[in-house]
Design an enzyme around this catalytic site. Sequence first.
Site, PDB file in Angstrom:
ATOM      1  N   GLY A  10       0.818  -1.208   0.000  1.00 14.39           N
ATOM      2  CA  GLY A  10       0.000   0.000   0.000  1.00 14.39           C
ATOM      3  C   GLY A  10       0.851   1.256   0.000  1.00 14.39           C
ATOM      4  O   GLY A  10       0.581   2.191   0.753  1.00 14.39           O
ATOM      5  N   ALA A  11       1.862   1.285  -0.876  1.00 13.18           N
ATOM      6  CA  ALA A  11       2.858   2.370  -0.833  1.00 13.18           C
ATOM      7  C   ALA A  11       2.514   3.550  -1.727  1.00 13.18           C
ATOM      8  O   ALA A  11       3.307   4.487  -1.821  1.00 13.18           O
ATOM      9  CB  ALA A  11       4.223   1.811  -1.231  1.00 13.18           C
ATOM     10  N   GLY A  14      -0.777   7.835   1.451  1.00 15.11           N
ATOM     11  CA  GLY A  14      -0.868   7.817   2.909  1.00 15.11           C
ATOM     12  C   GLY A  14       0.379   7.352   3.622  1.00 15.11           C
ATOM     13  O   GLY A  14       1.500   7.739   3.300  1.00 15.11           O
ATOM     14  N   SER A 143      -4.504  -1.149  14.389  1.00 15.72           N
ATOM     15  CA  SER A 143      -5.305   0.020  14.729  1.00 15.72           C
ATOM     16  C   SER A 143      -5.705  -0.057  16.189  1.00 15.72           C
ATOM     17  O   SER A 143      -5.803  -1.150  16.763  1.00 15.72           O
ATOM     18  CB  SER A 143      -6.566   0.068  13.860  1.00 15.72           C
ATOM     19  N   TYR A 166     -13.879  -3.560   9.813  1.00 13.25           N
ATOM     20  CA  TYR A 166     -12.498  -3.059   9.890  1.00 13.25           C
ATOM     21  C   TYR A 166     -11.881  -3.368  11.254  1.00 13.25           C
ATOM     22  O   TYR A 166     -10.759  -3.885  11.335  1.00 13.25           O
ATOM     23  CB  TYR A 166     -12.507  -1.548   9.638  1.00 13.25           C
TER      24      TYR A 166
END
Length: 274
Positions: A10-11, A14, A143, A166
């Site tokens: 996920g680079a 963000g 998270s 999530y």
Amino acid sequence: MNRRTTLITGATQGLGRGIAFDLAARGQTVLLHGRDRARLDAVAAEVRSAAPDATVRTYLADLADLDQIHALVARIRAAEPRLDGLVNNAVVGGGPDPHVRQLSRQGHELRFAVNHLAPYALARGLLPLLTDSAPARVVNIASIGQEAIDFDDVMLELGYEGLRAYCRSKLALIMATFELAAELDGTGVTVNALHPAHLMDTGGVRAYGLTPATTVDEGVRPTVRLLLDPDLETTTGRYFDQFTDARAHEQAYDTGARQRLMALTRTLCTPDRP
């Protein structure tokens, strides 16, 4: 140590993008993962321009498809001589419409698939490369939002809500972190989970309609610390809230629940055989 090789999933935006710039500025080799070729190439060009001494390579795959994950693992193992760090950062958040239940390519609930199954499958598949490169570190981006898994409805077919999905997927990731860390104890490969920062200014936070409370940089710093701090070289099987060694949701310490989760996870992540 300056030429450590780290894969960041996920680079393209963000937190993942921020980690890539930080590691590249240190002259390291960064392997950037994304699922959109144009965005991946654009970020790679930006990183190369900002840090010409770094080595940047890209890997394309959709982590919502386990077949693509297994193919990604094979490509990395064939092409990379070493892997010192893996940052499982790619994420599916609550979503713009939290009442729409989405599925992965294999038909699993999407958040469980991308936020939990994908990191496990990547780490498991890349273990030979990580152990050959030891000391090596796996950092799973979790998270502070965590909710107990209902083993009678793991895929949330009843009463679906995006944020609930999530939070359950992130607790599953933490539980898998603890299990994998115990399995790898003594190999030189550490595995830790991290809540990087509260409500960072990312597309995912904004897409859910939340107001960002911190910058991406505030999440980059504790992540890079877990990757590089020599004082943490042997620290493993922990959950960190930014820089603090913290306690996760109580279900994460239920060994029976962890074993039940991992049995399901291994079954779901095993490639189909002809």
